[in-house]
Design a protein around this motif. Structure first.
Motif, PDB file in Angstrom:
ATOM      1  N   GLU A 161      -4.041   0.627  30.282  1.00 54.79           N
ATOM      2  CA  GLU A 161      -3.002  -0.083  30.822  1.00 54.79           C
ATOM      3  C   GLU A 161      -2.653  -1.450  31.747  1.00 54.79           C
ATOM      4  N   ALA A 162      -3.318  -0.692  32.795  1.00 53.66           N
ATOM      5  CA  ALA A 162      -3.472  -1.685  34.073  1.00 53.66           C
ATOM      6  C   ALA A 162      -4.231  -3.207  33.802  1.00 53.66           C
ATOM      7  N   ASN A 163      -5.247  -2.854  32.532  1.00 57.47           N
ATOM      8  CA  ASN A 163      -6.501  -4.138  32.282  1.00 57.47           C
ATOM      9  C   ASN A 163      -4.696  -5.170  31.172  1.00 57.47           C
ATOM     10  N   ARG A 164      -3.579  -4.374  30.584  1.00 55.51           N
ATOM     11  CA  ARG A 164      -3.402  -4.701  29.483  1.00 55.51           C
ATOM     12  C   ARG A 164      -2.621  -5.693  29.792  1.00 55.51           C
ATOM     13  N   GLN A 165      -1.316  -5.127  31.170  1.00 52.56           N
ATOM     14  CA  GLN A 165      -0.262  -5.088  32.729  1.00 52.56           C
ATOM     15  C   GLN A 165      -1.494  -6.586  32.583  1.00 52.56           C
ATOM     16  N   SER A 166      -2.480  -6.645  33.135  1.00 51.10           N
ATOM     17  CA  SER A 166      -3.037  -7.887  33.811  1.00 51.10           C
ATOM     18  C   SER A 166      -3.014  -9.345  33.358  1.00 51.10           C
ATOM     19  N   ALA A 167      -3.212  -9.198  31.602  1.00 54.13           N
ATOM     20  CA  ALA A 167      -3.887  -9.698  31.022  1.00 54.13           C
ATOM     21  C   ALA A 167      -2.197 -10.311  29.957  1.00 54.13           C
ATOM     22  N   GLU A 168      -1.384  -9.953  29.817  1.00 55.54           N
ATOM     23  CA  GLU A 168       0.178  -9.608  29.038  1.00 55.54           C
ATOM     24  C   GLU A 168       0.680 -10.846  30.542  1.00 55.54           C
ATOM     25  N   TRP A 169       0.175 -10.806  31.929  1.00 59.09           N
ATOM     26  CA  TRP A 169       0.689 -11.706  32.776  1.00 59.09           C
ATOM     27  C   TRP A 169       0.810 -13.080  32.515  1.00 59.09           C
ATOM     28  N   SER A 170      -0.425 -12.993  32.507  1.00 61.53           N
ATOM     29  CA  SER A 170      -1.964 -14.344  32.239  1.00 61.53           C
ATOM     30  C   SER A 170      -0.526 -14.956  30.763  1.00 61.53           C
ATOM     31  N   ALA A 171      -0.646 -14.382  29.683  1.00 61.92           N
ATOM     32  CA  ALA A 171      -0.008 -14.634  28.342  1.00 61.92           C
ATOM     33  C   ALA A 171       0.866 -15.571  28.447  1.00 61.92           C
ATOM     34  N   GLN A 172       1.665 -15.463  29.399  1.00 61.46           N
ATOM     35  CA  GLN A 172       3.296 -14.890  28.975  1.00 61.46           C
ATOM     36  C   GLN A 172       3.311 -16.534  30.521  1.00 61.46           C
ATOM     37  N   ILE A 173       2.448 -16.938  31.242  1.00 57.65           N
ATOM     38  CA  ILE A 173       2.754 -18.263  31.979  1.00 57.65           C
ATOM     39  C   ILE A 173       2.259 -18.883  30.824  1.00 57.65           C
ATOM     40  N   VAL A 174       0.936 -19.203  30.434  1.00 55.23           N
ATOM     41  CA  VAL A 174       0.699 -19.440  28.683  1.00 55.23           C
ATOM     42  C   VAL A 174       1.830 -19.412  27.435  1.00 55.23           C
ATOM     43  N   THR A 175       2.055 -18.889  27.726  1.00 53.44           N
ATOM     44  CA  THR A 175       3.605 -19.589  27.049  1.00 53.44           C
ATOM     45  C   THR A 175       4.678 -20.170  27.092  1.00 53.44           C
ATOM     46  N   GLU A 176       5.044 -19.726  28.301  1.00 53.01           N
ATOM     47  CA  GLU A 176       5.963 -20.594  28.877  1.00 53.01           C
ATOM     48  C   GLU A 176       5.596 -21.879  29.112  1.00 53.01           C
ATOM     49  N   ASP A 177       4.323 -22.419  29.524  1.00 45.86           N
ATOM     50  CA  ASP A 177       3.946 -24.224  28.698  1.00 45.86           C
ATOM     51  C   ASP A 177       3.763 -23.964  27.486  1.00 45.86           C
ATOM     52  N   LEU A 178       3.272 -23.216  26.680  1.00 46.50           N
ATOM     53  CA  LEU A 178       3.784 -23.563  25.209  1.00 46.50           C
ATOM     54  C   LEU A 178       4.721 -23.966  24.413  1.00 46.50           C
TER      55      LEU A 178
END
Length: 361
Positions: free
Chosen positions: A293-310
């Motif tokens: 769960e902690a790993n998933r939250q870390s990955a999703e946090w990073s992915a959200q930044i990419v989403t904002e860019d895209l």
């Protein structure tokens, strides 16, 4: 005054590339052969190729390819095309092929090192030289658990291509990290639009509130290494922030975000002028169920930044194609790395020696 600069009140600025450069099919084909095919491109990770006969297939800038672990444990790579009638040899994304790679069309077979094994029932008295009729090979090398391929053969080694990145990343424990998840997205964005966005934080305060809570944006900077064609991004951590590590962008589209506890490793698969697949892998030292769960939250946090860019650059791409905007000014304060990236694009299309392993026009 050069064509690349323009006077403004109090100083000079550089221009962007012309809008047409981000959507021109003819230019994209030149980029594909002159830039992408000559560069090492991240393809997969070594844990997917544990045993001889294990393979991974996919595309690199439109070239169907596959990698396979041979009988000596060496990773080899080939165009995913049979020498007989051009059929696709391996249809699954990953698997195990046994001792031979067998074409599903007419059953021609090839060894794990690419040599022709047998042209089944081809005709009496006809023999093919196994090496001359072997698979079309491409360069393959492993670096710290990652597998890189290069379409055009025989240029600098992967370590030389990585340049200073190899030594600068030496203290980060990539070999101890394991794959956790991927986030892949097809986007109506040119690869250059994505690269330019990545290489400036002029937009960060507007677009990335979560990132700005974690980073000291006032001290964010990007060091440009024009000769080695990479960028070192410095993102100091705020107290309590999630980010602390080493950040690289290696031209044309390798992104390494390295931490002591994991890595976010990304690349781009160009799908055509104005289209990419953004590929992001997340690795962690600890991939136990307790850390999931902690790993998933870390990955999703990073992915959200990419989403904002895209989200924002998809609109940029639409406007580049619409025919009103032609070019714009680059901030010497914030967009100097964008200018360096654009210079690398121009340099990549300069005349060079003929390519090995890539068909002529």
């Amino acid at each position: 005054m050069s064509a690349e600069t323009h006077a403004a009140s109090g100083g000079m600025f550089d221009w962007t590339l012309p809008a047409s450069d981000y959507c021109d099919p003819a230019l994209y084909q030149r980029e594909r052969k002159e830039i992408f095919a000559r560069s090492w491109m991240l393809f997969t990770w070594s844990e997917r190729l544990k045993n001889p006969g294990d393979y991974v297939s996919g595309t690199l800038a439109g070239y169907p390819v596959f990698v396979i672990r041979d009988d000596d444990g060496v990773v080899r790579a080939f165009h995913n095309v049979c020498r007989h009638r051009g059929a696709q040899l391996l249809e699954k994304e990953e698997g195990h092929c046994g001792k031979l790679v067998v074409c599903p069309y007419h059953s021609w077979s090839f060894t794990r090192d690419g040599a022709l094994n047998k042209a089944v029932d081809f005709g009496e008295g006809i023999a093919f030289d196994p090496q001359a009729w072997g698979l079309y090979a491409i360069d393959a090398e492993e670096w710290r658990g990652l597998v890189f391929l290069r379409i055009a053969r025989g240029d600098e080694s992967l370590i030389d291509w990585l340049g200073p990145i190899h030594a600068m990343a030496a203290d980060y424990p990539l070999e101890q990290q394991h794959y956790f998840m991927s986030k892949d997205r097809d986007c109506a964005v040119d690869w250059k639009v994505y690269g330019e966005n990545y290489l400036e934080c002029y937009h960060c305060r507007t677009m990335h509130p979560g990132l700005c809570q974690s980073l000291d944006i006032d001290n964010y900077r990007i060091d440009t290494y024009a000769t080695d064609k990479f960028f070192h991004l410095h993102a100091p951590k705020r107290d309590g922030g999630l980010t602390r590590g080493l950040y690289f962008y290696r031209f044309p589209f390798l992104m390494l975000n390295l931490y002591d506890w994991g890595s976010s490793i990304a690349t781009v698969e160009p799908l055509g002028p104005g289209r990419i697949r953004h590929i992001n892998w997340y690795f962690f030292n600890d991939v136990s169920p307790e850390k999931a769960e902690a790993n998933r939250q870390s990955a999703e946090w990073s992915a959200q930044i990419v989403t904002e860019d895209l989200d924002i650059i998809t609109g940029v791409q639409r406007n580049l194609e619409a025919g009103i905007y032609t070019r714009g000014p680059l901030s010497p304060k914030y967009e100097y790395a964008v200018k360096a990236f654009q210079n690398m694009c121009r340099d990549g299309l300069a005349p060079k020696a003929p390519l090995r392993g890539v068909a002529a026009e």
